[in-house]
Design an enzyme around this catalytic site. Structure first.
Site, PDB file in Angstrom:
ATOM      1  N   GLU A 113       0.817  -1.126  -0.122  1.00 36.16           N
ATOM      2  CA  GLU A 113      -0.057  -0.107  -0.040  1.00 36.16           C
ATOM      3  C   GLU A 113       0.630   1.277  -0.027  1.00 36.16           C
ATOM      4  O   GLU A 113       2.103   1.064   0.449  1.00 36.16           O
ATOM      5  CB  GLU A 113      -0.853  -0.083   1.435  1.00 36.16           C
ATOM      6  CG  GLU A 113      -1.869  -1.121   1.487  1.00 36.16           C
ATOM      7  CD  GLU A 113      -2.465  -1.289   2.868  1.00 36.16           C
ATOM      8  OE1 GLU A 113      -2.497  -0.149   3.594  1.00 36.16           O
ATOM      9  OE2 GLU A 113      -3.079  -2.365   3.178  1.00 36.16           O
ATOM     10  N   LYS A 115       2.106   4.764   1.417  1.00 38.27           N
ATOM     11  CA  LYS A 115       2.232   5.013   2.894  1.00 38.27           C
ATOM     12  C   LYS A 115       1.803   6.743   2.805  1.00 38.27           C
ATOM     13  O   LYS A 115       2.715   7.405   2.318  1.00 38.27           O
ATOM     14  CB  LYS A 115       3.589   4.922   3.580  1.00 38.27           C
ATOM     15  CG  LYS A 115       3.586   5.413   4.850  1.00 38.27           C
ATOM     16  CD  LYS A 115       5.151   4.821   5.397  1.00 38.27           C
ATOM     17  CE  LYS A 115       5.267   4.939   6.969  1.00 38.27           C
ATOM     18  NZ  LYS A 115       4.529   6.291   7.650  1.00 38.27           N
ATOM     19  N   ASP A 117       1.140  10.506   3.597  1.00 33.90           N
ATOM     20  CA  ASP A 117       1.699  11.460   4.696  1.00 33.90           C
ATOM     21  C   ASP A 117       0.850  12.388   5.236  1.00 33.90           C
ATOM     22  O   ASP A 117       0.634  13.427   4.617  1.00 33.90           O
ATOM     23  CB  ASP A 117       2.945  12.074   3.754  1.00 33.90           C
ATOM     24  CG  ASP A 117       3.763  12.662   4.966  1.00 33.90           C
ATOM     25  OD1 ASP A 117       3.816  12.322   6.028  1.00 33.90           O
ATOM     26  OD2 ASP A 117       4.774  13.254   4.327  1.00 33.90           O
ATOM     27  N   TYR A 225      -7.118   2.226   5.777  1.00 40.36           N
ATOM     28  CA  TYR A 225      -6.196   1.082   5.459  1.00 40.36           C
ATOM     29  C   TYR A 225      -6.199  -0.151   6.643  1.00 40.36           C
ATOM     30  O   TYR A 225      -5.410  -1.179   6.408  1.00 40.36           O
ATOM     31  CB  TYR A 225      -4.738   1.400   5.075  1.00 40.36           C
ATOM     32  CG  TYR A 225      -4.151   2.471   6.396  1.00 40.36           C
ATOM     33  CD1 TYR A 225      -4.123   2.044   7.729  1.00 40.36           C
ATOM     34  CD2 TYR A 225      -3.963   3.922   5.889  1.00 40.36           C
ATOM     35  CE1 TYR A 225      -3.788   3.167   8.498  1.00 40.36           C
ATOM     36  CE2 TYR A 225      -3.502   4.552   6.750  1.00 40.36           C
ATOM     37  CZ  TYR A 225      -3.253   4.262   8.291  1.00 40.36           C
ATOM     38  OH  TYR A 225      -2.812   5.063   9.066  1.00 40.36           O
ATOM     39  N   LYS A 312      10.428   3.596   3.628  1.00 40.08           N
ATOM     40  CA  LYS A 312      10.337   5.206   3.301  1.00 40.08           C
ATOM     41  C   LYS A 312      11.405   5.522   2.201  1.00 40.08           C
ATOM     42  O   LYS A 312      12.510   5.194   2.222  1.00 40.08           O
ATOM     43  CB  LYS A 312      10.835   5.732   4.869  1.00 40.08           C
ATOM     44  CG  LYS A 312       9.742   5.655   5.780  1.00 40.08           C
ATOM     45  CD  LYS A 312       9.599   6.773   6.612  1.00 40.08           C
ATOM     46  CE  LYS A 312       9.157   6.768   7.905  1.00 40.08           C
ATOM     47  NZ  LYS A 312       9.073   8.023   8.685  1.00 40.08           N
ATOM     48  N   CYS A 406      16.858  48.280   2.926  1.00 40.75           N
ATOM     49  CA  CYS A 406      15.781  47.806   2.121  1.00 40.75           C
ATOM     50  C   CYS A 406      16.317  47.793   0.529  1.00 40.75           C
ATOM     51  O   CYS A 406      16.787  48.669   0.110  1.00 40.75           O
ATOM     52  CB  CYS A 406      14.544  48.587   1.740  1.00 40.75           C
ATOM     53  SG  CYS A 406      13.282  47.863   0.790  1.00 40.75           S
ATOM     54  N   CYS A 409      14.050  50.431  -1.289  1.00 37.38           N
ATOM     55  CA  CYS A 409      14.091  51.811  -1.294  1.00 37.38           C
ATOM     56  C   CYS A 409      15.243  52.396  -0.377  1.00 37.38           C
ATOM     57  O   CYS A 409      15.290  53.708   0.127  1.00 37.38           O
ATOM     58  CB  CYS A 409      12.673  52.225  -0.488  1.00 37.38           C
ATOM     59  SG  CYS A 409      12.488  51.543   1.147  1.00 37.38           S
ATOM     60  N   CYS A 424      10.813  46.294   6.048  1.00 36.03           N
ATOM     61  CA  CYS A 424      11.060  47.677   5.642  1.00 36.03           C
ATOM     62  C   CYS A 424      10.077  48.206   6.478  1.00 36.03           C
ATOM     63  O   CYS A 424       9.100  48.298   5.888  1.00 36.03           O
ATOM     64  CB  CYS A 424      11.312  47.611   4.152  1.00 36.03           C
ATOM     65  SG  CYS A 424      11.199  49.319   3.618  1.00 36.03           S
ATOM     66  N   CYS A 430       7.981  52.712   0.012  1.00 34.91           N
ATOM     67  CA  CYS A 430       8.481  51.767  -0.757  1.00 34.91           C
ATOM     68  C   CYS A 430       7.799  50.800  -1.722  1.00 34.91           C
ATOM     69  O   CYS A 430       6.829  50.259  -1.678  1.00 34.91           O
ATOM     70  CB  CYS A 430       9.077  50.562   0.458  1.00 34.91           C
ATOM     71  SG  CYS A 430       9.854  48.939   0.074  1.00 34.91           S
TER      72      CYS A 430
HETATM   73  S1  IVH Z   1      -1.016   0.453   8.838  1.00 38.01           S
HETATM   74  C1  IVH Z   1      -0.339  -1.693  12.814  1.00 38.01           C
HETATM   75  N1  IVH Z   1      -1.095   1.607   6.424  1.00 38.01           N
HETATM   76  O1  IVH Z   1       2.057   5.357   8.950  1.00 38.01           O
HETATM   77  C2  IVH Z   1      -0.488  -0.947  11.326  1.00 38.01           C
HETATM   78  N2  IVH Z   1      -0.167   2.967   8.130  1.00 38.01           N
HETATM   79  O2  IVH Z   1       4.266   4.582  10.612  1.00 38.01           O
HETATM   80  C3  IVH Z   1      -0.793   0.290  11.443  1.00 38.01           C
HETATM   81  N3  IVH Z   1       0.446   5.063   7.228  1.00 38.01           N
HETATM   82  O3  IVH Z   1       0.562   5.243  12.155  1.00 38.01           O
HETATM   83  C4  IVH Z   1      -0.631   1.121  10.509  1.00 38.01           C
HETATM   84  N4  IVH Z   1      -0.158   4.755   5.244  1.00 38.01           N
HETATM   85  O4  IVH Z   1      -0.341   6.851  10.418  1.00 38.01           O
HETATM   86  C5  IVH Z   1      -0.682   1.712   7.870  1.00 38.01           C
HETATM   87  N5  IVH Z   1      -1.356   2.286   4.311  1.00 38.01           N
HETATM   88  C6  IVH Z   1      -0.830   2.318   5.511  1.00 38.01           C
HETATM   89  C7  IVH Z   1      -0.388   3.707   5.831  1.00 38.01           C
HETATM   90  C8  IVH Z   1       0.006   3.908   7.262  1.00 38.01           C
HETATM   91  C9  IVH Z   1       0.437   5.775   6.229  1.00 38.01           C
HETATM   92  C10 IVH Z   1       1.087   5.707   8.525  1.00 38.01           C
HETATM   93  C11 IVH Z   1      -0.069   5.649   9.901  1.00 38.01           C
HETATM   94  C12 IVH Z   1       1.054   4.925  10.771  1.00 38.01           C
HETATM   95  C13 IVH Z   1       2.221   5.238  10.469  1.00 38.01           C
HETATM   96  C14 IVH Z   1       3.051   4.123  10.812  1.00 38.01           C
END
Ligand code: IVH
Length: 671
Positions: A113, A115, A117, A225, A312, A406, A409, A424, A430
């Protein structure tokens, strides 16, 4: 490393990481990259392993992270919200895979999946209705932010028909799309407010707001998720994701079932570049063992599951040369340094400039002329200089020194105590300040004057037609002179003058916002107008009267008092008033539709399903009812929605005031 050195290092890392946790979770203003944080956490974990006697009982390596913010009710998670182990290396993923094989054999699959942000959120549904949404907090307990989460369109408040259980918890990530982030952040910058560094901080800052109406204005999204149920419903994570999607939740389509770690690595490599085409930020990929029975077999370490890991992406960095430092003077006089770089390709775009924020940043980097610098583009939109490659510094290179006057000016720059930016102070003389102030005034979100764009303002300023905002309204007397100018056709002049005339009808709050008073953004302007109603009353308000208004802090109040104490501003406002601009709040006339509620008083509290609070208020007034501001013996009805404040509830009970639902109210009107 000697034990004494190790002890000191453990202590300093512990203190530092606790502070970073606080910055990240509580303030939503991290001052370190995720990567650096993880490196330090790792160093601390290793040291604690070697010297367990020196480990802090509340070490950040033991806590899931974060603290609980004060303003919301704290709720314990039914299932703790765990973190994930993470890595930046492919080898460690292969090691992870080996460990799993050793434990459960070769017959398993991964769900890969994105991740996301953002910030994680746990939502509880009962009988298909969203009853609670809680932030991660410290993993054990978090903040109840239900009313805020209700404003997120992609989170269903009530599910349709489906095979969902009576009770379940669903977890996901709340985030802000990059486009919305840019638009809203620019609005903040224009209003002189502090800008958020990236969409994640904006999203998590938004979730912490007390005012859900403000949250509703900031478009957020939520990808789900993970599903928790009391009794197992599905055999695999993949199946539960499909089900959750069919119940109406937002599940990312970029999810893949992989039969081997090689397939998973291919997915990771695919998204390394493709992620920049997404409309939101991701910072990696999450791998989860698909089968629940296998997940159970693998179990957990102290704080992370053994069946999942996140890979990551490193924020992309490149090295390039500093060509020059430019200084921009903004509308409020703030002088911002910008690094001009030798163009270089980074995260899919050519980077030519990087923000240097302020004078402190130049000192922190120890920046010298012609330096070779590392530039990074993480979640941030504008690239920034991370550090300098001092080994490549040319002999005799001079340090970059901040301007003292500045750039436009020549006025000596000033710095306010506690502020990082230099200003300024010559706001009346200005050129870039004068021009951008007028450009702001005519902009779409302020007076929205058709036919008078940024370039025209600049030209008219250079030709001596415009110096103050009020000059815009005497352009009509200079039509003949304007016609003499190049590129000014009769038609465009007529259009412009028509737009200027029409702008006189713009409501007071737009005018107030348009004046460009420091820290007075759109929301603040609206709040001030709603409270003071007229310019005269606003002008006369003292510091105490200003700070008594909801959401008006010391800083804004000070800025208003300062603005209204200037004689030039008085003259300018008088000229605008004489030209017919609006300096009094519009009176919203209530058109009576019936008198069914005449003589009855109401207080509205909570969140409602069919109407917003504002709409209900209007409905009551249109039918002759009166809205009271607080609960007292004079009150006839309390219209109670979800998540009403406990103090209101208590008071209403004590005074025996009948509580009615939204539907009851609608019935009273329809009857
Ligand atoms: S699963 C026990 N799936 O990443 C499993 N987390 O570093 C719990 N996050 O706290 C999380 N995308 O805020 C999961 N596809 C994804 C995610 C995800 C982002 C975040 C989430 C979690 C943190 C962990």
């Amino acid at each position: 490393m000697s034990p004494i050195v190790a002890k000191e290092r453990i202590e300093s890392l512990t203190a530092e990481l606790k502070q970073h946790n606080y910055n990240y979770y509580v303030l939503a203003q991290p001052t370190i990259t995720d990567y650096d944080f993880d490196q330090k956490l790792r160093e601390l974990t290793d040291l604690e392993k070697e010297y367990p006697e020196y480990a802090d009982p509340e070490s950040p390596t033991l806590k899931v992270g974060g603290e609980v913010t004060k303003e919301f009710q704290t709720v314990k998670h039914r299932w703790p919200m765990l973190s994930l182990g993470n890595t930046y290396s492919e080898q460690e993923l292969i090691d992870f895979d080996q460990r799993i094989r050793k434990a459960i054999g070769d017959n398993f699959q991964y769900v890969c999946e994105l991740k996301f942000d953002g910030l994680s959120m746990s939502m509880t549904y009962e009988q298909g209705k969203l009853v609670r949404a809680v932030t991660r907090g410290n993993g054990v307990e978090g903040d109840d932010v239900t009313t805020n989460v209700r404003t997120i369109h992609s989170v269903p408040k009530r599910l349709g028909t489906g095979n969902y259980p009576d009770f379940f918890e669903i977890r996901g990530e709340v985030l802000m799309h990059r486009k919305a982030f840019e638009r809203l952040n620019n609005e903040r910058i224009e209003g002189g407010e502090i800008a958020y560094a990236n969409p994640r901080n904006f999203a998590s800052g938004t979730m912490k707001l007390q005012d859900s109406a403000e949250v509703a204005k900031r478009p957020l999204d939520c990808f789900l998720y993970f599903l928790y149920t009391d009794k197992p419903l599905f055999k695999t994570h993949w199946d539960s994701l499909q089900a959750v999607k069919s119940w109406g939740f937002h599940v990312s389509e970029h999810t893949r079932l992989c039969s081997s770690i090689q397939d998973a690595l291919a997915f990771i490599n695919e998204w390394e570049e493709k992620r920049f085409n997404l409309s939101f930020d991701i910072d990696g990929i999450v791998l989860k063992v698909n089968n629940y029975a296998q997940q159970e077999e693998l179990g957990f370490t102290a704080k992370v599951p053994r069946w999942a890991i996140s890979y990551k992406y490193k924020a992309e960095q490149v090295e390039t040369e500093l060509l020059d430092v430019e200084y921009n003077v903004g509308r409020t006089g703030a002088v911002t340094p910008v690094a001009i770089l030798k163009p270089v390709l980074l995260a899919g775009t050519t980077v030519k400039r990087a923000t240097l924020h302020n004078a402190n940043e130049i000192l922190r980097l120890n920046l010298h002329e012609g330096d070779s610098v590392y530039v990074e583009k993480g979640g941030e939109i504008i690239p920034k200089i991370i550090s300098v490659n001092e080994a490549k510094r040319k002999p005799g290179a001079q340090p970059v020194t901040y301007l003292t006057t500045c750039p436009s000016c020549g006025t000596p720059l000033e710095r306010k105590p506690g502020e990082a930016a230099f200003y300024c102070p010559n706001d009346e003389g200005c050129p870039p300040q004068i021009v951008s102030r007028m450009q702001h005034f005519v902009s779409r979100r302020a007076m929205n004057i058709d036919g008078l764009g940024d370039e025209t303002i600049e030209t008219l300023y250079n030709k001596g037609f415009l110096n103050h905002i009020s000059d815009i309204y005497i352009l009509k007397d200079k039509a003949d002179e304007l016609k003499q100018m190049d590129r000014f056709g009769e038609k465009s002049i007529t259009n412009m003058l028509k737009g200027i005339e029409q702008s006189k009808l713009m409501p007071f709050e737009k005018v107030l916002f348009g004046l460009g008073i420091r820290y007075v953004g759109e929301t603040v302007a609206r709040k001030l107008v709603a409270h003071f109603k007229t310019l005269d009353r606003l002008k006369a308000a003292t510091l105490e009267e200003l700070t008594a208004v909801e959401e008006i802090g010391e800083r804004i109040a000070q800025s208003l008092v300062e603005y209204f104490s200037g004689t030039i501003h008085h003259e300018e406002l008088e000229k605008l008033r004489l030209q017919g601009l609006q300096f009094v709040a519009e009176i919203q006339e209530v058109v009576l539709q019936s008198d069914k509620l005449t003589g009855k008083t109401f207080v509205i509290s909570g969140v409602f399903e069919k109407h917003s609070r504002e709409e209900l208020k209007e409905l009551i007034e249109q039918n002759g009812g009166k809205i009271l501001s607080s609960i007292s013996t004079k009150l006839n009805y309390l219209v109670a929605g979800d998540n009403m404040g406990p103090s209101k509830l208590e008071k209403a009970n004590k005074l025996n005031i009948p509580m009615i639902s939204e539907d009851d109210l609608l019935k009273m009107i329809e009857e």
